[in-house]
Design a protein around this motif. Structure first.
Motif, short mmCIF file in Angstrom:
data_model
loop_
_atom_site.label_atom_id
_atom_site.label_comp_id
_atom_site.label_asym_id
_atom_site.label_seq_id
_atom_site.Cartn_x
_atom_site.Cartn_y
_atom_site.Cartn_z
N GLU A 127 54.12 23.75 -12.89
CA GLU A 127 55.37 23.99 -13.61
C GLU A 127 56.47 23.02 -13.17
O GLU A 127 57.34 22.65 -13.98
N GLN A 174 58.83 30.21 -16.43
CA GLN A 174 57.72 29.83 -15.55
C GLN A 174 58.15 28.72 -14.59
O GLN A 174 57.79 28.74 -13.40
N GLN A 222 58.29 29.33 -10.43
CA GLN A 222 57.56 28.49 -9.48
C GLN A 222 58.53 27.77 -8.55
O GLN A 222 58.27 27.63 -7.35
#
Length: 248
Positions: free
Chosen positions: A178, A209, A213
């Motif tokens: 990501e 996302q 991350q």
């Protein structure tokens, strides 16, 4: 240990990280408000019926049939002043409603507002600032020698991250897919070509996302650094929570 950078360097990097983080989400809220205002404006436009006089004016108006021709032309008034005023009032009304009303977007909604440039640029700078600070920390605590630090600190951002997490990546304890996507998106803003201008429409789910991350990566930095400061990972998680609550 290098003595070139002292406490002031860490302070400046902390301030820079804070600035880029706050600016990135300020732009994101602005982008989503613009998206909402556009939805409202379209609804308003659908309720405006052109008059007979509007239709007569439009039927007599010639416009070039290509983009360059339109851009080079002086566009005449194609609506009556009454209809133009209605449209202007509808736009103002839509802007006000977007500021005062709530709206929920689907996670698959693609953000097309130009303010997304501000979010992606600043969020990329935020991550890069914390990576640079962590590399300095690793150097000044003896984890990275001077020669390696001089080489890796000027490499591409993904190379820096892979260097920092090489052991965790080999053991599948860290994922950077990501983060790679974030800098791919940011590159589209840096190289704002005609194709990139059309393609740059990230989904809300895609951004979530990336943020999630990023928060995990930053938490790993913080676990080693143990700096006595407000946690960046927790601040980021609060921003994620706010976006989810307000907009999804």
């Amino acid at each position: 240990m290098s003595t070139k950078h002292e406490i002031d360097t860490y302070s400046k990097l902390e301030l820079g990280g804070t600035f880029f983080l706050e600016e990135s989400f300020r732009y994101l809220h602005s982008a989503l408000k613009s998206e909402f205002a556009s939805i409202l404006f379209l609804e308003e436009l659908n309720s405006i019926e052109p008059s007979t006089e509007d239709r007569k004016i439009f039927d007599k108006t010639y416009l070039p049939d290509n983009a360059v021709g339109i851009l080079q032309s002086k566009i005449p008034d194609i609506l009556t002043s009454e209809t133009t005023n209605l449209i202007s009032n509808s736009w103002q009304k839509s802007q006000f409603r977007a500021e005062t009303e709530k709206h929920k977007f689907g996670l698959n909604h693609r953000i097309d507002s130009i303010e997304i440039l501000g979010h992606l640029n600043n969020f990329g700078f935020f991550i890069e600032t914390l990576v640079n600070r962590h590399l300095l920390f690793l150097n000044q605590t003896g984890t990275i020698d001077e020669f390696s630090y001089a080489r890796i600190s000027i490499s591409k951002i993904m190379e820096r991250l892979i260097y920092i997490f090489k052991a965790d990546l080999n053991n599948n304890k860290v994922h950077l897919n990501e983060i790679t996507n974030l800098f791919s998106l940011r590159n589209k803003t840096v190289h704002f070509t005609p194709d990139n201008a059309i393609a740059l429409k990230p989904k809300i789910s895609e951004l979530i996302q990336i943020w999630s991350q990023s928060a995990k990566i930053i938490a790993k930095f913080e676990h080693k650094e143990k700096f006595n400061e407000e946690s960046f990972s927790k601040r980021l998680e609060e921003h994620i929570k706010e976006i989810k609550t307000c907009w999804t």
